[in-house]
Each structure stands twice: as structure tokens, then as C-alpha cells.
Write an enzyme that holds these catalytic residues in place. Structure first.
Site, mmCIF file in Angstrom:
data_model
loop_
_atom_site.group_PDB
_atom_site.id
_atom_site.type_symbol
_atom_site.label_atom_id
_atom_site.label_comp_id
_atom_site.label_asym_id
_atom_site.label_seq_id
_atom_site.Cartn_x
_atom_site.Cartn_y
_atom_site.Cartn_z
ATOM 1 N N GLU A 168 -3.812 7.780 -5.282
ATOM 2 C CA GLU A 168 -4.353 6.836 -4.302
ATOM 3 C C GLU A 168 -3.936 7.233 -2.888
ATOM 4 O O GLU A 168 -2.982 8.005 -2.692
ATOM 5 C CB GLU A 168 -3.835 5.423 -4.644
ATOM 6 C CG GLU A 168 -4.229 4.307 -3.698
ATOM 7 C CD GLU A 168 -5.727 4.122 -3.554
ATOM 8 O OE1 GLU A 168 -6.391 5.038 -3.018
ATOM 9 O OE2 GLU A 168 -6.225 3.056 -3.950
ATOM 10 N N ARG A 169 -4.634 6.731 -1.924
ATOM 11 C CA ARG A 169 -4.241 6.871 -0.521
ATOM 12 C C ARG A 169 -2.828 6.319 -0.331
ATOM 13 O O ARG A 169 -2.462 5.296 -0.908
ATOM 14 C CB ARG A 169 -5.232 6.094 0.341
ATOM 15 C CG ARG A 169 -4.851 5.947 1.792
ATOM 16 C CD ARG A 169 -5.825 4.995 2.470
ATOM 17 N NE ARG A 169 -5.411 4.691 3.826
ATOM 18 C CZ ARG A 169 -5.977 3.757 4.584
ATOM 19 N NH1 ARG A 169 -6.979 3.028 4.109
ATOM 20 N NH2 ARG A 169 -5.550 3.540 5.808
ATOM 21 N N HIS A 173 -9.045 2.974 -11.937
ATOM 22 C CA HIS A 173 -8.147 2.363 -12.913
ATOM 23 C C HIS A 173 -8.414 0.866 -13.042
ATOM 24 O O HIS A 173 -8.959 0.219 -12.134
ATOM 25 C CB HIS A 173 -6.686 2.598 -12.525
ATOM 26 C CG HIS A 173 -6.311 1.973 -11.216
ATOM 27 N ND1 HIS A 173 -6.023 0.636 -11.072
ATOM 28 C CD2 HIS A 173 -6.182 2.509 -9.975
ATOM 29 C CE1 HIS A 173 -5.742 0.368 -9.814
ATOM 30 N NE2 HIS A 173 -5.832 1.492 -9.115
ATOM 31 N N ARG A 186 -1.183 3.867 -13.776
ATOM 32 C CA ARG A 186 -2.330 2.983 -13.903
ATOM 33 C C ARG A 186 -3.620 3.772 -14.132
ATOM 34 O O ARG A 186 -4.501 3.315 -14.872
ATOM 35 C CB ARG A 186 -2.443 2.061 -12.685
ATOM 36 C CG ARG A 186 -2.567 2.744 -11.321
ATOM 37 C CD ARG A 186 -2.341 1.727 -10.224
ATOM 38 N NE ARG A 186 -2.549 2.228 -8.871
ATOM 39 C CZ ARG A 186 -1.627 2.841 -8.143
ATOM 40 N NH1 ARG A 186 -0.420 3.062 -8.637
ATOM 41 N NH2 ARG A 186 -1.900 3.231 -6.897
ATOM 42 N N HIS A 215 -8.419 6.538 -8.412
ATOM 43 C CA HIS A 215 -8.110 5.366 -7.592
ATOM 44 C C HIS A 215 -9.236 5.107 -6.594
ATOM 45 O O HIS A 215 -10.062 5.976 -6.315
ATOM 46 C CB HIS A 215 -6.789 5.601 -6.862
ATOM 47 C CG HIS A 215 -5.672 5.964 -7.780
ATOM 48 N ND1 HIS A 215 -4.785 5.040 -8.280
ATOM 49 C CD2 HIS A 215 -5.321 7.164 -8.322
ATOM 50 C CE1 HIS A 215 -3.931 5.647 -9.089
ATOM 51 N NE2 HIS A 215 -4.226 6.928 -9.124
ATOM 52 N N GLN A 225 -0.719 -4.467 -11.660
ATOM 53 C CA GLN A 225 0.098 -5.635 -11.332
ATOM 54 C C GLN A 225 0.055 -5.940 -9.845
ATOM 55 O O GLN A 225 -0.002 -7.103 -9.434
ATOM 56 C CB GLN A 225 1.545 -5.422 -11.797
ATOM 57 C CG GLN A 225 2.447 -6.629 -11.622
ATOM 58 C CD GLN A 225 1.963 -7.848 -12.391
ATOM 59 O OE1 GLN A 225 1.506 -7.717 -13.521
ATOM 60 N NE2 GLN A 225 2.057 -9.033 -11.789
ATOM 61 N N ASN A 250 -2.451 -5.059 -7.819
ATOM 62 C CA ASN A 250 -3.779 -5.596 -7.515
ATOM 63 C C ASN A 250 -3.759 -7.108 -7.687
ATOM 64 O O ASN A 250 -4.256 -7.855 -6.841
ATOM 65 C CB ASN A 250 -4.841 -5.024 -8.462
ATOM 66 C CG ASN A 250 -5.176 -3.578 -8.234
ATOM 67 O OD1 ASN A 250 -5.504 -2.869 -9.182
ATOM 68 N ND2 ASN A 250 -5.100 -3.107 -6.992
#
Length: 239
Positions: free
Chosen positions: A87-88, A9, A60, A182, A13, A15
């Protein structure tokens, strides 16, 4: 020969704020939207025409996929969203600033949580509002499927069944496939595809919204390249 594109992705925000995100549903920034749009343009210029697409249930990744498909003029293709591509899960690190967490717990400890293959961060308590059992999108799942924390090894164990049962058969049937997900769920797919070792995969980094185009014979990669060479990272060797 079939083609698979894996794309992380665009910038989110969190990140931008340097926070551990995991399963929290954070949106793209304006920069992230622009990255996703450029990724779509690059896929179009490469002549990539996916027959189907897969993404997580987090906005995202979903919005990165939507924007890419708009640029490809292929919003009509089948899209499947699945929690196994999330994501993890970062456990108790969720929402924390990465630099501040390193100051609190020490850089070595945080590096171990982030970059070891099989050591997860401390788990969330069940009553923590960030625990996925409180999120309506996971309401129909068995509670023991929902993580309180994950290492990359556990993320791989979550992703692999979905890859083998759902995504891989489409490629084996000769269809070109787009996956927008992700950093860590894509690391898991790359580990499977390229047979990357446990110690090496943790250092593999995917740039945001830079499509990784992989040419396949069956499920064997024969060539791989990032479509934006200016933001490319090192790639594993094709087996």
C-alpha cells in the site's frame, strides 16, 4: 486473449477502525475474510484459472490471496510476494483515525494529502517505529528505497518497475494472472493499464475483495468488469 484479475484485500482491522494503515501489517477482520472467500467463489464461477499470482508482503493482501486460491482450488500455482506491491505509505498519518485527523488539520488539508496525485503527507522520522527500515522484511533493501511517506505519484513510481519487469511479461506470454494488493498499488496498475489521467485516478475507488476481471489483448484492456455487480464502482474506459 489473456485475463488479469486485480483484487484489493478484504476489510482489515484498521479499515474497520477508519485509520490510515499504509505499510503497517494489519490483519483481516472476519468480514474481510468473508469478502475474500466470496471473491474466490466469484472468480471460480467466472472460470478464472490463473497460472500465477502476485501480492504484497502485507498479511491482509497475502491472506486475501490465499483464501481466494483455496476457493479456486489453485493453491499450487506460483505466488510471488513483493514489497513494491505494498500500500501507499502514509507517513505521519500512519495509525491515525481519519475523522480525528480531519478535525485536527482541517478537512481540506487531509483531503489534499489523501486525494491529490503528487502531494504526500508529512514524512515519518527515521527513528519512528513505523518506519519500514525497522521492519525485518525490508532488511535487505537499500535504505533509500524505503519510503518515509508517499503520494500516489510516488507509489506509481515504486509499482511500475515491478509491473514492467515481472507481471507484464507473464501476461505477454499468454498466462492468466491474479494480483491481490491494496487500494493505491492497484490504482497505480489501473492508471498504467487504462492510461488514466492524474486528476482522474485519485478519485478511482476499488471496493474491498471484489475481483476486477480484465480481458487483455497483449497488455491492452478490451473489457473490464467487477465480478460482484452489487458492490461495483465506476470503471475507466478501455483505451
Amino acid at each position: 486473449m489473456t485475463r488479469l484479475v486485480l483484487t484489493r484485500h478484504g476489510q482489515s482491522q484498521w479499515n474497520l477502525e477508519n485509520r490510515f494503515t499504509g505499510w503497517v501489517d494489519v490483519d483481516l477482520t472476519e468480514k474481510g475474510e468473508a469478502e475474500a472467500r466470496k471473491g474466490g467463489v466469484l472468480m471460480r464461477e467466472a472460470g478464472f484459472e490463473p497460472a500465477c499470482a502476485f501480492t504484497s508482503v502485507l498479511k491482509r493482501a497475502i491472506r486475501t490471496l490465499w483464501i481466494g486460491l483455496e476457493e479456486l482450488d489453485r493453491v499450487w500455482i506460483p505466488v510471488e510476494k513483493h514489497w513494491r506491491l505494498n500500500e501507499r505509505h502514509y507517513g505521519k498519518l500512519t495509525g491515525l483515525n481519519k475523522a480525528e485527523t480531519a478535525e485536527r488539520h482541517g478537512e481540506d488539508q487531509v483531503h489534499l494529502w489523501r486525494r491529490s496525485y503528487d502531494i504526500p503527507p508529512p514524512p515519518l522520522e527515521i527513528d519512528d517505529p513505523n518506519h519500514p527500515r525497522h521492519d525485518p522484511r525490508y532488511r535487505g533493501l537499500e535504505p533509500d528505497l524505503l519510503p518515509s511517506t508517499e503520494s500516489l505519484k510516488l507509489t506509481l513510481a515504486r509499482v511500475q518497475p515491478y509491473w514492467e519487469e515481472t507481471i507484464a511479461p507473464r501476461l505477454e506470454a499468454g498466462e492468466d494472472v491474479l494480483v491481490a494488493a491494496h487500494g493505491n498499488s492497484l490504482r497505480a496498475l489501473i492508471k498504467l493499464l487504462f492510461d488514466v489521467g492524474d486528476e482522474d485516478i485519485v478519485n478511482f475507488e476499488l471496493p474491498t475483495a471484489n475481483p476486477l476481471l480484465i480481458d487483455l489483448t497483449g497488455l491492452r484492456p478490451v473489457e473490464a468488469r467487477y465480478l460482484d455487480p452489487d458492490r461495483a464502482k465506476d470503471l475507466p474506459s478501455c483505451p
